[in-house]
Design an enzyme around this catalytic site. Structure first.
Site, PDB file in Angstrom:
ATOM      1  N   LYS A  29       0.830  -1.203   0.000  1.00 26.54           N
ATOM      2  CA  LYS A  29       0.000   0.000   0.000  1.00 26.54           C
ATOM      3  C   LYS A  29       0.869   1.259   0.000  1.00 26.54           C
ATOM      4  O   LYS A  29       0.674   2.179  -0.797  1.00 26.54           O
ATOM      5  CB  LYS A  29      -0.926  -0.009   1.218  1.00 26.54           C
ATOM      6  N   ARG A  98      -3.710   2.871   8.455  1.00 28.85           N
ATOM      7  CA  ARG A  98      -3.976   1.595   7.784  1.00 28.85           C
ATOM      8  C   ARG A  98      -2.727   0.724   7.768  1.00 28.85           C
ATOM      9  O   ARG A  98      -1.611   1.226   7.682  1.00 28.85           O
ATOM     10  CB  ARG A  98      -4.414   1.831   6.332  1.00 28.85           C
ATOM     11  N   GLY A 107      -8.394  -7.242   4.518  1.00 30.84           N
ATOM     12  CA  GLY A 107      -9.207  -7.383   5.717  1.00 30.84           C
ATOM     13  C   GLY A 107      -8.556  -8.129   6.856  1.00 30.84           C
ATOM     14  O   GLY A 107      -9.145  -8.278   7.918  1.00 30.84           O
ATOM     15  N   MET A 109      -5.720  -7.364   8.560  1.00 27.51           N
ATOM     16  CA  MET A 109      -5.164  -6.517   9.610  1.00 27.51           C
ATOM     17  C   MET A 109      -6.057  -5.292   9.780  1.00 27.51           C
ATOM     18  O   MET A 109      -7.090  -5.172   9.143  1.00 27.51           O
ATOM     19  CB  MET A 109      -3.725  -6.168   9.278  1.00 27.51           C
ATOM     20  N   ARG A 342      -3.449  -1.651  -6.074  1.00 25.59           N
ATOM     21  CA  ARG A 342      -2.663  -2.861  -5.838  1.00 25.59           C
ATOM     22  C   ARG A 342      -3.012  -3.871  -6.916  1.00 25.59           C
ATOM     23  O   ARG A 342      -4.050  -3.756  -7.576  1.00 25.59           O
ATOM     24  CB  ARG A 342      -2.955  -3.450  -4.454  1.00 25.59           C
ATOM     25  N   HIS A 458     -15.970  -8.432   1.512  1.00 22.27           N
ATOM     26  CA  HIS A 458     -14.962  -9.334   2.073  1.00 22.27           C
ATOM     27  C   HIS A 458     -15.184 -10.767   1.596  1.00 22.27           C
ATOM     28  O   HIS A 458     -14.259 -11.452   1.159  1.00 22.27           O
ATOM     29  CB  HIS A 458     -15.015  -9.270   3.604  1.00 22.27           C
ATOM     30  N   GLU A 755      12.026 -45.631  -1.875  1.00 21.20           N
ATOM     31  CA  GLU A 755      11.118 -45.105  -0.846  1.00 21.20           C
ATOM     32  C   GLU A 755      11.601 -45.413   0.564  1.00 21.20           C
ATOM     33  O   GLU A 755      10.868 -45.188   1.537  1.00 21.20           O
ATOM     34  CB  GLU A 755       9.707 -45.655  -1.066  1.00 21.20           C
ATOM     35  N   SER A 774      12.063 -44.450  -9.474  1.00 24.18           N
ATOM     36  CA  SER A 774      10.940 -43.562  -9.216  1.00 24.18           C
ATOM     37  C   SER A 774      10.889 -43.355  -7.708  1.00 24.18           C
ATOM     38  O   SER A 774      10.743 -44.327  -6.955  1.00 24.18           O
ATOM     39  CB  SER A 774       9.632 -44.166  -9.708  1.00 24.18           C
ATOM     40  N   THR A 777       7.882 -40.621  -2.783  1.00 24.29           N
ATOM     41  CA  THR A 777       8.160 -39.647  -1.723  1.00 24.29           C
ATOM     42  C   THR A 777       7.167 -39.717  -0.565  1.00 24.29           C
ATOM     43  O   THR A 777       7.451 -39.186   0.513  1.00 24.29           O
ATOM     44  CB  THR A 777       8.211 -38.224  -2.293  1.00 24.29           C
ATOM     45  N   ASN A 778       6.007 -40.348  -0.751  1.00 28.58           N
ATOM     46  CA  ASN A 778       5.098 -40.517   0.387  1.00 28.58           C
ATOM     47  C   ASN A 778       5.736 -41.421   1.447  1.00 28.58           C
ATOM     48  O   ASN A 778       5.856 -41.044   2.612  1.00 28.58           O
ATOM     49  CB  ASN A 778       3.768 -41.128  -0.062  1.00 28.58           C
ATOM     50  N   ASP A 779       6.165 -42.610   1.018  1.00 28.59           N
ATOM     51  CA  ASP A 779       6.789 -43.535   1.970  1.00 28.59           C
ATOM     52  C   ASP A 779       8.174 -43.052   2.384  1.00 28.59           C
ATOM     53  O   ASP A 779       8.605 -43.287   3.518  1.00 28.59           O
ATOM     54  CB  ASP A 779       6.880 -44.938   1.370  1.00 28.59           C
ATOM     55  N   CYS A 841       6.887 -40.029  -7.951  1.00 29.71           N
ATOM     56  CA  CYS A 841       5.502 -40.434  -8.176  1.00 29.71           C
ATOM     57  C   CYS A 841       4.638 -40.338  -6.931  1.00 29.71           C
ATOM     58  O   CYS A 841       3.516 -40.818  -6.911  1.00 29.71           O
ATOM     59  CB  CYS A 841       5.433 -41.853  -8.746  1.00 29.71           C
ATOM     60  N   TYR A 861      11.140 -36.498 -14.813  1.00 29.54           N
ATOM     61  CA  TYR A 861       9.694 -36.279 -14.854  1.00 29.54           C
ATOM     62  C   TYR A 861       9.126 -36.267 -13.437  1.00 29.54           C
ATOM     63  O   TYR A 861       9.767 -36.720 -12.476  1.00 29.54           O
ATOM     64  CB  TYR A 861       8.999 -37.365 -15.694  1.00 29.54           C
TER      65      TYR A 861
END
Length: 885
Positions: A29, A98, A107, A109, A342, A458, A755, A774, A777-779, A841, A861
């Site tokens: 601002k 402000r 909205g 702050m 803005r 808002h 993994e 591959s 990444t979860n495990d 993956c 990939y």
């Protein structure tokens, strides 16, 4: 502390000290107000206290040395520019205070208007302007804001007094209150303040100013601001600037007004001036939805000169900032002032259209257009709309404030929406009007419906930013909070009843309606084509069915990076055969059961290969532990008890007992680290043999039809190279046997999922056997952190909220820990096999931050769910462009 450090920057005349490039110091601002002043746009003069002061104040709980002296100097300069004195009783200088972070946080702050008013100066202004109503209207507004923002008195306390006064006088709107009513409100507000605070409202303007500055700084850490930052990944150490500006008044009568506008339609992206305004009002009246505003086009009829000036300014601002602008303005007795510009928040559809249009208008190039769109915004474009063929009953209509459609149970409180979301319940948040405190519930709800408010309220602005459908200003409904109901068109809708909303049309519909997924617009198609021209990373999909594969290919997937074969085993016609295979204890009987599964598996692969012809398809062999396919142990015990108590046949009882015995035998304390993945393929090789036979037979048959089929067989949960050696040797034997029998030679690959941490650390050994990696990444996240994915939800939100972790590591890849293991795996793997193909993956394959990390470390990939493929395409392109900067 260095006393002569500059903390205050002036703007509004030829002495303007800031510019648009100082956002980190002056906030968005403040820097843009300075920039507009530099452009000779009419801006009420003021000054900005820097974000540095905010951080110092919040750290030390006191102002830095030299700040107050600089504020006094800036006030003196303002007095000189305006010809008014701060604290004067007859012709006082009044100010607005402000917040202003470096990015827009609408909205979140706090703001205080009309600062400097007190009992005496209100009388002075009334005499000076000859407008007593204006003076007391401004004073009651100031008391409300100061009481709420600075003194911590809940806003509802003031509103209830106003509502009682309007009810007593038989009026509906605030601007219908006469001067005597406003004087009475002022008196009652001061009594309320004394009652709540134990002391009188401060009459000293300088004390008011200092208290307000403190309040704005403290609002950086209010709950709604913290929540907004968390939802939008805004760092907590940025702080907010404070903008102190000369007040201009839109509430001086019918030649005055205030408005909010956008240089293009923020909902659709259409190139048209879009906004609303109110006569005889102050800025908060427009966004709060207390009165229904007028469309900006009507200003041309009411004030043609002001409208033409406003059009000239908005066009100048858009060309200067080269982006769609969100502007605020006030008209004081026919004179136009700009209070803010803005970069405007916009829907995903608008973001895409504006980016493409601005390239066509030669305002920006393709690279800039790609960087203008948040990849996650694309997700909004692919979300449901109401089926045009659905049978439905519209019970109310409001403003189409944010496009899209949603179905959910009615809730009236933000907290209820949050609580129900935790239980997996979908809700529609119904409010008279939303306020910043509702931010958590708005995020949790599927959609938002408000009685009051316009297109720039808002609710509308926040919903558009979140990609949530919203119907605002729906005066057709009446809410009774005490009873927990709303009524419309003769219906009474209770909390927990289902409704549907259409934010594109502004309709409220009783009950559930069918939703359909939107298609890819021509503009989105263009953006994604530009992304494909730029990106280096390939984008595949995680798909287990031909339908998912077709959807993903339509979204631009370049193959399948993860086909989970276990998902194919849960079909109604298959689960009995799978259970038969598990329950038998000898290899011969197990093979007999697997022979029944073979044609089913082959049909699955035929469909998937057809859908992805010409692209690689990575098929993960069975991964989960076998007990997951068996009935629940508790349910089996209940069934046995029922059979025994009801005199069931012994044959049935024995059968259930056998299943219970097998379930108990297969039970594991920690199945995620138990007998699963390649461990199954080693101990029960016939399972993987059947799967490989099905894969290779399907590929051979389609190859014989002239199709290009590229199978990649992935062995899961390898932790030691010897596991891979054993399984791979057996798989090749089966594959070669099938190809010889079919007289077809296929090019297929055998690789593994990385993994487990040990697999990443010994990737050079594993790469001698694996033709591709591959990263699961979860495990890998699970085993690196020692978090159970199923249980971590109990504490991870706490970790994120308290800054222990920046993000949920299952949603955004932990680059320092898990990411380091991925890098080690890549480097070691390619040290042995330089052309080793490597991808990700896990769910991280669709997360923009994780995708950009993947580009940086040299992945070939990423693979993600079908609906995240367009997100990945754009994020991968942005990764290239960010590295060029």
């Amino acid at each position: 502390m260095v006393p002569d450090k500059k903390f205050v920057y002036f703007f509004g005349n030829k002495e303007t000290e800031g510019n648009r490039n100082m956002k980190s110091l002056l906030g968005g601002k403040g820097s843009n107000l300075a920039e507009m002043a530099n452009m000779d746009i009419p801006v009420p003069p003021g000054f900005t206290i820097t974000t540095e002061v905010c951080l110092l104040y919040l750290k030390e709980n006191q102002y830095p040395e030299g700040l107050l002296e600089q504020v006094d100097e800036a006030i003196a300069k303002l007095e000189k520019v305006n010809g008014k004195n701060f604290g004067d009783h007859e012709n006082p200088l009044l100010l607005s205070v402000r917040s202003g972070a470096r990015v827009s946080m609408p909205g979140m702050m706090d703001t205080v208007l009309n600062l400097g008013l007190n009992d005496e100066s209100t009388v002075g202004i009334a005499e000076k302007t000859g407008n007593e109503r204006f003076a007391y209207d401004s004073y009651r507004r100031f008391l409300t804001m100061f009481g709420d923002v600075v003194l911590g008195i809940e806003h509802e306390n003031f509103e209830s007094i106003i509502d009682a006064k309007k009810k007593k006088l038989g009026v509906n709107l605030d601007n219908e209150l006469d001067v005597d009513a406003l004087k009475d409100l002022v008196a009652k507000f001061k009594i309320l303040i004394k009652k709540k605070c134990g002391k009188d409202f401060p009459q000293d303007p300088m004390q008011q100013l200092r208290m307000s500055i403190e309040a704005v700084f403290k609002s950086w850490n209010n709950q709604r601001a913290i929540t907004y930052r968390r939802l939008n990944n805004i760092p907590g150490d940025w702080g907010t600037a404070v903008n102190i500006q000369t007040m201009v008044y839109g509430n001086m009568g019918e030649t005055s007004g205030t408005g909010v506008a956008f240089t293009r339609d923020p909902g659709t992206g259409e190139k048209r001036f879009f906004g609303e305004y109110l006569f005889n009002a102050q800025g908060e009246d427009v966004v709060a939805g207390i009165r229904t505003p007028q469309p900006i086009d009507t200003l041309k009829d009411n004030m043609p000169e002001v409208y033409d000036q406003l059009v000239d300014i908005y066009q100048k601002l858009e060309h200067h900032f080269i982006d769609m602008q969100d502007i605020e303005f006030t008209i004081e007795e026919g004179k136009l002032y700009m209070l803010q510009t803005r970069t405007g928040k916009r829907t995903a559809a608008a973001a895409v259209k504006i980016a493409v249009d601005m390239v066509n208008e030669k305002l920006i190039d393709k690279k800039k257009a790609l960087m203008r769109i948040e990849p996650t915004q694309i997700d909004q474009l692919l979300h449901p709309m109401i089926d045009p063929d659905a049978s439905l009953e519209v019970i109310a209509t409001g403003l189409p404030a944010s496009p899209g459609a949603a179905v959910g149970k009615v809730v009236f409180l933000a907290e209820d929406a949050e609580d129900m979301a935790k239980e997996g319940e979908k809700t529609i948040l119904v409010r008279t009007e939303t306020s910043p405190e509702d931010i958590g519930g708005m995020d949790a709800a599927e959609g938002i419906l408000t009685v009051r408010g316009g297109m720039t309220s808002h609710a509308a602005v926040v919903a558009r930013g979140m990609g949530k459908p919203c119907v605002a200003g729906c005066g057709d409904i009446t809410i009774n909070m005490k009873k927990g109901v709303f009524s419309a068109s003769g219906y009474t809708i209770k909390q927990g009843d289902y409704i549907s909303i259409d934010g594109t049309e502004g309709n409220v519909i009783i009950g559930k309606v069918e939703l359909i997924t939107a298609g890819v617009s021509s503009e989105l198609k263009t953006i994604l084509e530009w992304a494909d021209e730029t990106r280096k990373l390939g984008v595949r999909t995680n798909a287990d069915t031909p339908h998912d594969a077709v959807v993903a290919r339509d979204f631009g997937a370049e193959g399948i990076g993860l086909c989970r074969t276990e998902h194919m085993f849960f079909g109604e016609d298959r689960i009995p055969v799978v259970r038969e295979m598990i329950l038998v204890e000898d290899e011969y009987s197990r093979k007999e059961a697997l022979l029944k599964l073979l044609p089913m598996q082959k049909d699955d692969f035929l469909g998937i290969f057809r859908a992805m012809e010409g692209y690689p398809v990575t098929i993960r062999l069975l991964d989960p532990p076998l007990h997951e396919f068996l009935p629940n142990h508790e349910e089996l015990l209940e069934k046995l008890s029922e059979l025994e108590s009801s005199g069931g046949s012994q044959k049935k009882i024995d059968k259930v007992k056998k299943v219970i015995e097998r379930v108990e035998m297969l039970h594991e304390i920690n199945p995620m680290l138990g007998h699963r993945g390649c461990r199954l393929g080693i101990t029960y090789p016939e399972i993987y043999e059947m799967q490989v036979q099905a894969i290779i037979e399907a590929a051979c048959e389609l190859t014989a039809e002239g199709m290009s089929i590229v199978p990649e067989i992935m062995i899961p949960l390898v932790g030691h190279v010897k596991e891979l050696e054993i399984v791979k040797k057996n798989l090749i034997r089966i594959a070669e046997s099938v190809m010889e029998r079919k007289n077809i030679k296929l090019n297929y690959l055998v690789g593994t999922m990385i993994e487990l941490p040990r697999a990443a650390i010994t990737a050079d050994q594993i790469a001698k056997e694996a033709e591709f990696f591959s990263f699961g990444t979860n495990d890998l996240t699970q085993t690196t952190f020692g978090f159970s994915r199923d249980d971590a939800g109990k504490f991870l939100p706490f970790y994120v909220e308290h800054g222990i972790l920046d993000n949920d590591p299952f949603a955004v890849l932990d680059q320092e820990g898990v990411g380091e293991l991925v890098q080690i795996g890549i480097e070691k793997g390619r040290s042995v096999r330089p052309n080793l193909k490597i991808g990700i993956c896990g769910e991280h394959g669709g997360d923009p931050k994780s995708i950009k990390f993947g580009h940086k470390i040299g992945l070939d990939y990423v693979s993600c769910s079908p609906f995240r493929v367009p997100i990945a395409r754009l994020a991968a392109a942005q990764a290239v462009l960010e590295n060029q900067e």
